[in-house]
Design a protein around this motif. Structure first.
Motif, mmCIF file in Angstrom:
data_model
loop_
_atom_site.group_PDB
_atom_site.id
_atom_site.type_symbol
_atom_site.label_atom_id
_atom_site.label_comp_id
_atom_site.label_asym_id
_atom_site.label_seq_id
_atom_site.Cartn_x
_atom_site.Cartn_y
_atom_site.Cartn_z
ATOM 1 N N ALA A 107 0.834 -1.204 0.000
ATOM 2 C CA ALA A 107 0.000 0.000 0.000
ATOM 3 C C ALA A 107 0.873 1.260 0.000
ATOM 4 O O ALA A 107 0.573 2.229 -0.706
ATOM 5 N N LEU A 108 1.953 1.225 0.770
ATOM 6 C CA LEU A 108 2.861 2.372 0.834
ATOM 7 C C LEU A 108 3.471 2.664 -0.535
ATOM 8 O O LEU A 108 3.611 3.822 -0.938
ATOM 9 N N LYS A 109 3.809 1.616 -1.271
ATOM 10 C CA LYS A 109 4.385 1.768 -2.615
ATOM 11 C C LYS A 109 3.379 2.437 -3.559
ATOM 12 O O LYS A 109 3.727 3.333 -4.335
ATOM 13 N N HIS A 110 2.118 2.036 -3.470
ATOM 14 C CA HIS A 110 1.081 2.655 -4.303
ATOM 15 C C HIS A 110 0.933 4.139 -3.981
ATOM 16 O O HIS A 110 0.816 4.982 -4.888
ATOM 17 N N ILE A 111 0.920 4.464 -2.679
ATOM 18 C CA ILE A 111 0.752 5.856 -2.266
ATOM 19 C C ILE A 111 1.933 6.700 -2.740
ATOM 20 O O ILE A 111 1.758 7.830 -3.226
ATOM 21 N N LYS A 112 3.127 6.141 -2.631
ATOM 22 C CA LYS A 112 4.337 6.855 -3.045
ATOM 23 C C LYS A 112 4.322 7.161 -4.543
ATOM 24 O O LYS A 112 4.736 8.240 -4.981
ATOM 25 N N GLU A 113 3.816 6.220 -5.338
ATOM 26 C CA GLU A 113 3.860 6.361 -6.797
ATOM 27 C C GLU A 113 2.710 7.178 -7.365
ATOM 28 O O GLU A 113 2.664 7.440 -8.578
ATOM 29 N N THR A 114 1.767 7.573 -6.520
ATOM 30 C CA THR A 114 0.584 8.288 -7.009
ATOM 31 C C THR A 114 0.774 9.800 -6.953
ATOM 32 O O THR A 114 1.042 10.367 -5.893
ATOM 33 N N ASP A 115 0.650 10.448 -8.099
ATOM 34 C CA ASP A 115 0.784 11.893 -8.210
ATOM 35 C C ASP A 115 -0.219 12.398 -9.251
ATOM 36 O O ASP A 115 -0.192 11.935 -10.400
ATOM 37 N N PRO A 116 -1.136 13.280 -8.882
ATOM 38 C CA PRO A 116 -1.228 13.924 -7.571
ATOM 39 C C PRO A 116 -1.802 13.000 -6.499
ATOM 40 O O PRO A 116 -2.387 11.960 -6.826
ATOM 41 N N PRO A 117 -1.635 13.361 -5.219
ATOM 42 C CA PRO A 117 -2.139 12.524 -4.119
ATOM 43 C C PRO A 117 -3.662 12.395 -4.152
ATOM 44 O O PRO A 117 -4.349 13.193 -4.788
ATOM 45 N N GLU A 118 -4.154 11.392 -3.444
ATOM 46 C CA GLU A 118 -5.597 11.147 -3.377
ATOM 47 C C GLU A 118 -6.093 11.282 -1.940
ATOM 48 O O GLU A 118 -5.308 11.280 -0.991
ATOM 49 N N THR A 119 -7.399 11.364 -1.773
ATOM 50 C CA THR A 119 -7.997 11.460 -0.437
ATOM 51 C C THR A 119 -8.034 10.086 0.225
ATOM 52 O O THR A 119 -7.865 9.049 -0.425
ATOM 53 N N VAL A 120 -8.282 10.078 1.514
ATOM 54 C CA VAL A 120 -8.411 8.830 2.262
ATOM 55 C C VAL A 120 -9.569 7.998 1.715
ATOM 56 O O VAL A 120 -9.457 6.776 1.536
ATOM 57 N N GLN A 121 -10.690 8.657 1.456
ATOM 58 C CA GLN A 121 -11.850 7.947 0.906
ATOM 59 C C GLN A 121 -11.501 7.251 -0.404
ATOM 60 O O GLN A 121 -11.846 6.079 -0.618
#
Length: 295
Positions: A133-147
C-alpha cells in the motif's frame, strides 16, 4: 447515514458473570537522518500497548481475528463490510507508524474529507501488505484522499486506471500471518460444490485477550475522552464497527455491560470528527478514516 447503524440490541441469555467492568528521510546531515530513524523506531516500538511477550498483532489482523468464526475458520458470508474495513486498518496502521499523513488544511481550512493523503516516509515497515500500500501511495501523483484510497485498495472504483491499486487476497494473506504467529491453523473444508481453505483458531488465549482488551476499553478502563484514549484502541473500536465485527467482542457480556459498552461506542460514533482532528496532538489520519466510513 446514521453512524450508529448496525448497533442494535442483541438477544442473549442472562449470564451470571459479565466481562467488566504509528517525508522520506531527506535530512541534510547523518545526525538528522539518525534522529528521524530513531523517531520512526520509537513510534513502531509503541505499536503494542501490552506486554512485549504477548503476540503482536496489526490492526488488520485484530479486526480479521474478531471476524473469524473460531471453529469454522472463516468470516461470515453475509459480511460485506470487512473488506473496506481492512483497507481502513492499513491506512491507519501506516499513519501510526509515521509513513503517511494528511496534508495541512491551509488558509481555506479544508475539511478532512477533501484533504489528501501524502507520503511522510517511504521506509518499509516489514509487513508485506503495508509496504504494498505504501508503494502505491508513493507512486501516485497527484495525491488522493483517504476515501479514494479505501476504494482503490478495495478495488471498488469505476476508474479502470486505478484498479492496479487493489490489494488482492487480503483476508487470506492476513490469515496466513496469523498462522505464522501461531494464532490460527490451516484446514480444508468441503462445501458441497467446492473446497475452501479455512483457518480455525488454534490459540484461544490471544483472541480472548483481544476481546477483553476491547471490552475493558469501554467498561472498566473507559476514560470518556477520545483524546486520552490509546490511539490504537480507538482505531480498533471504530474499525471493528466499520467492519461489522464489534458485536463479536461484546457478545459474551451480560446484558447490563453490553448496554453500557454499546452506549459508549455510540458516543464515539457521534463525535464531530472535524473538531476532534483539530485538537492538539490528534492523529488526523484516524479521524479522516473514521469520517470516510460515515459518508
Amino acid at each position: 447515514m446514521n453512524r450508529s447503524d448496525g448497533l442494535v440490541r442483541r438477544s442473549v441469555k442472562p449470564r451470571e458473570n459479565g466481562g467488566g467492568a504509528e517525508g522520506g528521510l531527506n535530512a541534510n546531515t547523518p545526525d538528522d537522518n539518525q534522529d528521524a530513524l530513531d523517531s520512526l523506531k520509537d513510534q513502531e516500538d509503541n505499536i503494542d500497548d501490552g506486554d512485549s511477550k504477548e503476540t503482536r498483532l496489526t490492526l488488520m489482523e485484530e479486526v480479521l481475528l474478531l471476524g473469524l468464526k473460531d471453529k469454522e475458520g472463516y468470516t461470515s458470508f453475509w459480511n460485506d463490510c470487512i473488506s473496506s474495513g481492512l483497507r481502513g486498518c492499513i491506512l491507519i496502521e501506516l499513519g501510526l507508524r509515521g509513513r503517511v499523513m494528511i496534508e495541512k488544511s491551509g488558509m481555506r481550512r479544508r475539511g478532512l474529507c477533501t484533504r489528501k493523503l501524502i507520503l511522510k516516509s517511504d521506509q518499509q515497515t516489514g509487513d508485506v501488505l503495508l509496504d504494498e500500500a505504501l508503494k502505491h501511495i508513493k507512486e501516485t501523483d497527484p495525491p488522493e484522499t483517504v476515501q479514494s484510497w479505501i476504494e482503490y485498495l478495495s478495488g471498488e472504483t469505476w476508474n479502470p486506471l486505478k484498479l492496479r491499486y487493489q490489494l488482492k487476497n487480503v483476508r487470506e494473506r492476513l490469515a496466513k500471518n496469523l498462522v505464522e504467529k501461531g494464532v490460527l491453523t490451516t484446514e480444508k473444508q468441503n462445501f458441497l460444490l467446492f473446497d475452501m481453505t479455512t483457518h480455525p483458531l488454534s490459540d484461544n488465549v490471544v483472541k480472548c485477550r483481544l476481546v477483553k482488551k476491547i471490552q475493558d476499553s469501554v467498561l472498566s478502563k473507559w476514560v470518556n475522552d477520545p483524546q486520552r484514549m490509546d490511539k490504537r484502541m480507538l482505531a480498533l473500536i471504530f474499525l471493528a464497527h466499520a467492519s461489522d465485527v464489534i458485536e463479536n467482542a461484546f457478545a459474551p457480556l451480560n446484558d447490563d455491560d453490553y448496554e453500557v459498552a454499546m452506549k459508549r461506542v455510540r458516543e464515539l460514533l457521534d463525535l464531530d470528527f472535524e473538531t476532534e482532528a483539530s485538537k492538539p496532538n490528534a492523529n488526523e489520519i484516524l479521524w479522516a478514516v473514521f469520517m470516510a466510513f460515515t459518508k
